[in-house]
Design a protein around this motif. Structure first.
Motif, mmCIF file in Angstrom:
data_model
loop_
_atom_site.group_PDB
_atom_site.id
_atom_site.type_symbol
_atom_site.label_atom_id
_atom_site.label_comp_id
_atom_site.label_asym_id
_atom_site.label_seq_id
_atom_site.Cartn_x
_atom_site.Cartn_y
_atom_site.Cartn_z
ATOM 1 N N LYS A 244 -37.125 64.579 -0.931
ATOM 2 C CA LYS A 244 -38.141 63.836 -0.425
ATOM 3 C C LYS A 244 -38.457 63.371 0.942
ATOM 4 N N SER A 245 -37.659 63.084 1.731
ATOM 5 C CA SER A 245 -37.590 62.913 3.229
ATOM 6 C C SER A 245 -38.217 63.905 4.008
ATOM 7 N N GLN A 246 -37.802 65.259 3.705
ATOM 8 C CA GLN A 246 -37.985 66.418 4.141
ATOM 9 C C GLN A 246 -39.457 66.622 3.973
ATOM 10 N N ARG A 247 -39.867 66.525 2.555
ATOM 11 C CA ARG A 247 -41.186 66.679 2.271
ATOM 12 C C ARG A 247 -42.295 65.804 3.032
ATOM 13 N N PRO A 739 -32.473 72.302 -11.155
ATOM 14 C CA PRO A 739 -33.577 72.551 -10.170
ATOM 15 C C PRO A 739 -33.820 71.034 -9.550
ATOM 16 N N MET A 740 -32.910 70.687 -8.443
ATOM 17 C CA MET A 740 -33.060 69.451 -7.835
ATOM 18 C C MET A 740 -34.272 69.370 -7.053
ATOM 19 N N GLU A 745 -39.173 65.789 -6.670
ATOM 20 C CA GLU A 745 -40.563 65.776 -6.760
ATOM 21 C C GLU A 745 -41.031 65.014 -7.590
ATOM 22 N N TYR A 746 -40.244 64.939 -8.870
ATOM 23 C CA TYR A 746 -40.908 63.993 -9.853
ATOM 24 C C TYR A 746 -40.477 62.779 -9.620
ATOM 25 N N LEU A 747 -39.065 62.320 -9.109
ATOM 26 C CA LEU A 747 -38.705 61.111 -8.782
ATOM 27 C C LEU A 747 -39.495 60.316 -7.437
ATOM 28 N N PHE A 748 -39.651 61.337 -6.645
ATOM 29 C CA PHE A 748 -40.244 60.925 -5.347
ATOM 30 C C PHE A 748 -41.204 61.519 -4.945
ATOM 31 N N PRO A 749 -42.676 61.426 -5.738
ATOM 32 C CA PRO A 749 -43.663 62.175 -5.216
ATOM 33 C C PRO A 749 -44.278 61.912 -3.804
#
Length: 820
Positions: A244-247, A739-740, A745-749
């Motif tokens: 999530k941090s990278q995204r 599929p991590m 993405e689901y947990l941390f949009p």
């Protein structure tokens, strides 16, 4: 040529140029051009109005500022021609080029003052730049794209994971090993009919701080297993949040930095040999057929075709040979640059350059050597996203298309196709991320090249494996002999010292071999794969390099010391060797990277060449390259870190000291690397988030390596496998299979709040574009770009930026502007 009427929206399935290639008659080209003129008038009104308004405003602003600033001192180099192959070179120009390529920000301009901005004539970058403070946040590198900021965030999370492991598991593991007494206990060995008391393992600090020193403390070992279980669950959660941090970083930079890729798709599997104006046909097709579910018209702003440039590359090699011959002639005639023989060679070079340029113009004019790939840019990012959403494809479809020579059976009404060939549309890489030399290479050649690369890689790695095995086997043999002498009471100090020195030498050899030799070998192998983008090149490099480093540092020692020789805690055995590798791996890479022998060698060589002056016989292009700092390659950095993380989690339970070494080693590496990229490296690559995502996928295997390491250490010492080890291994395999990225993405949009800007507005800030990077179109594109950018005006009409004309050999009437 068949089109649906305007009253009936066309389906994607229509075979857009419905006539087979061999069915076009002689007047098809004329018909196509007529249709082009008609459709451009009917369907491009919006884009024409927008462009015309912008051009009118720019024209008025340009002349208004020209009128008010007639007395402003123009930059002295304006009007000069830049000659990449000129000899002797201009060292001042080369130094300015090096300044313009520093990892530094463009100087801030005072909008209340008129400012002249000097740019490098060969690359267009500003010469005067503001250095980024060493203590700054890596977000300061966002002007290079998201890839570099993502790398430093990657390092941060690796450090966090290691310190979490220290706190939750390894401090206890290290303390109980230090407090243990198993190695100092004695056991009775029968020698020649007499019993002799000997210690359980060799007298070594490494063994005292390892799992071996508490083999008699079963309770402590069970606690370590439980703590390892807890630690891995915490690391799993951290890795999910890490994604999530990278995204988030990538999205934040993307919101601030508009690039050509924000507007562009890459289209593949375009049918060849149609004898049409591909640019216009693709433009019209995507404006009318690419999206059928939205009422908003799609506007295509630019189409850049990809060509097979093998012929041009061969001519450029001939050009390099002529330049080398010219250098030899200049030396032969005592550095007389005006000797008739030298001038004759100059003329040959000019003629070949002229031929290369004419060939490039012919490619573009006649679609000669078109490779079936195109970059299509749209008026805004929403249009691009709609095209990507409605024209998805699977890897299986691409495989079927490949086996059927581009054709694809069973096309649906929603498939965008052309002559039964489905167009494969994907997000385009950045222009300077594309490897234009290899992007045209056909699939069958790429497959054969990659199979060959893997064969060479496996052969080289097998040879390295065998060489290290022989050395390790020799050291282990000395260790066995020493053990026999120790049992017999004959072991002297000199023999023990010899074994320890040999053990250290093999550990040092592995680290240095990994650092220098393996990198060169893998780079050579991956270079030959002909990969189409620099990010894909980096990914291939990291996979091969990290795997080689890991095999050499971790797996070979395991096979030799544990599987073959069964020397775990003995002199020169597994625990001693791997402990030394941990320490050397923590100290040497940051130390070498701090000393930076690559920069030192280049500085010495640069000093030597510059002292020669005109006798250096460098072209301007070569002088520019010499004055630059060495190139920065992200893949090597990722590989170093990946090997360390895998290695640490594989043997962390048996050697808790290794986690301490790795944590502080990567922490030092972080600051050294950040200093180097700011002060001692030239960044030329543009790296996407795809590389970072792949590296997280690889990093997550540390869960598997940790479970596997726990299991093999338990078996090596106790000849048994516990239930908790089996359970942890099963959980690790399941985790690695999930599929991590989707789960994260689901947990941390992450929401993208980027303001939508039109292509005309966004392109004003582009450093480059696809037509300016494409070797075939770049000369014309740079000329047009220079004309538009000859004077850039901000909102207060004060800031001026002048661009030197790029002209390789003075072919002004030929529109010739520099080499690829």
């Amino acid at each position: 040529m068949k089109y649906n009427s305007q009253t009936n929206p066309p389906s994607n399935f229509q075979h857009f140029m419905g006539v087979a290639p061999n069915q076009f008659n002689s007047n098809v080209k004329g018909q196509t051009l007529n249709l082009q003129q008609q459709n451009q008038h009917d369907q491009s009104r919006v884009s024409q109005v927008q462009v015309s308004k912008i051009e009118e405003i720019n024209y008025q602003q340009y002349h208004e500022v020209n009128h008010t600033n007639n007395d402003i001192h123009q930059h002295s180099s304006k009007g000069q021609h830049y000659h990449p192959l000129t000899m002797p070179c201009n060292w001042d120009l080369a130094r300015k080029h090096a300044q313009s390529r520093r990892t530094a920000l463009e100087k801030k301009k005072d909008i209340n003052k008129t400012t002249n901005v000097e740019t490098c004539p060969c690359c267009g970058f500003e010469v005067e730049r503001d250095e980024i403070p060493y203590c700054s946040n890596p977000m300061a590198l966002s002007f290079l794209g998201s890839g570099f900021t993502l790398f430093y965030n990657y390092l941060k999370y690796c450090i966090i994971i290691l310190f979490i492991t220290l706190i939750t598991k390894q401090i206890y593991n290290l303390y109980t090993s230090y407090e243990g007494s198993y190695c100092s206990h004695v056991k009775k060995e029968k020698i020649e009919g007499h019993f002799v008391e000997l210690p359980n393992c060799s007298d070594s600090l490494f063994l005292k701080l390892s799992l071996a020193n508490k083999l008699d403390n079963r309770q402590a070992l069970e606690y370590v297993q439980i703590l390892n279980f807890i630690n891995l669950f915490i690391v799993m959660i951290v890795l999910i949040y890490f994604r999530k941090s990278q995204r988030q970083i990538d999205t934040t930079i993307d919101e601030e930095l508009l690039t050509p890729a924000d507007y562009t798709v890459c289209v593949k599997n375009i049918p060849l040999g149609l004898g049409l104006d591909y640019k216009w046909e693709l433009k019209h097709m995507f404006e009318t057929c690419a999206v059928i579910s939205d009422t908003k018209p799609i506007v295509v702003k630019k189409v850049v075709l990809v060509y097979d440039i093998e012929e041009i590359i061969e001519m450029e090699k001939q050009l390099d040979e002529l330049v080398d011959r010219k250098k030899d002639i200049i030396k032969e005639y005592n550095y007389n640059f005006n000797h008739p023989k030298v001038l004759e060679m100059d003329q040959k070079i000019k003629e070949l350059e002229h031929k290369i340029h004419q060939t490039e113009k012919e490619y573009e004019r006649e679609n000669k050597k078109f490779a079936g790939i195109a970059f299509i840019s749209f008026d805004d990012e929403n249009m691009k996203n709609l095209v990507l959403q409605e024209n998805q494809h699977t890897q299986f479809e691409r495989m079927k298309s490949y086996w059927n020579k581009g054709k694809l059976e069973g096309l649906s009404e929603n498939d965008l196709s052309w002559h039964d060939q489905k167009l494969f549309i994907e997000q385009a890489p950045e222009p300077n991320e594309v490897d234009w030399e290899f992007i045209h290479v056909k699939t069958e050649e790429k497959i054969s090249k990659r199979v060959k690369a893997w064969i060479i890689y496996l052969l080289v790695e097998s040879a390295a494996f065998y060489s290290i095995y022989l050395i390790a086997h020799k050291v282990a043999k000395y260790g066995d002999e020493a053990r026999e002498e120790e049992i017999q009471g004959k072991l002297d100090h000199d023999t023990m010292l010899k074994i320890n020195i040999l053990s250290f030498i093999i550990s040092l050899s592995i680290v240095l071999f990994n650092k220098f030799a393996v990198a060169k070998i893998v780079h050579y192998i991956v270079d030959d794969e002909k990969i189409s983008s620099k990010t894909k090149f980096q990914i291939s490099f990291v996979y091969k390099y990290a795997l080689a480093l890991f095999l050499n540092a971790a797996i070979i020692s395991f096979l030799v010391d544990i599987v073959i020789l069964k020397n775990v805690e003995g002199a020169g055995g597994f625990l001693q060797n791997e402990s030394q590798i941990f320490i050397l791996n923590a100290v040497l890479p940051p130390f070498i990277w701090c000393v930076d022998p690559w920069s030192l060698c280049k500085n010495i060589w640069r000093w030597y060449i510059v002292r020669k002056g005109d006798k250096a016989l460098l072209t301007q292009q070569e002088a520019n390259k010499l004055m630059e700092e060495p190139d920065y390659l992200s893949a090597k950095r990722y590989s170093d870190i990946m090997k360390t993380m895998w290695f640490t989690f594989l043997y962390g339970t048996a050697i808790p000291l290794g986690t301490v070494c790795s944590a502080f080693g990567i922490l030092i590496y972080y600051y050294v690397d950040y200093y180097n990229i700011l002060r001692r490296r030239t960044v030329k690559e543009s790296i996407s988030i795809q590389l970072s995502t792949e590296m997280i996928e690889m990093l997550e295997y540390l869960i598997v390596w940790s479970a596997f390491g726990e299991m093999i250490m338990t078996y090596a010492f106790f000849k048994e496998i516990s239930q908790i080890d089996v359970l942890l291994m099963v959980i690790a395999i399941i985790y690695a299979s999930l599929p991590m990225e989707d789960i994260s993405e689901y947990l941390f949009p992450v929401v993208n709040n980027e303001e939508i800007k039109s292509y005309d507005e966004g392109s004003l800030g582009f450093d480059t574009d696809y037509d300016r990077e494409n070797p075939v179109t770049r000369h014309k594109a740079i000329e047009q770009w220079n004309e538009k950018q000859q004077m850039l005006i901000d909102s207060n009409h004060k800031i001026q930026k002048y661009y030197q004309q790029q002209d390789q050999f003075g072919y002004n009437n030929d529109d010739h502007y520099g080499r690829r």
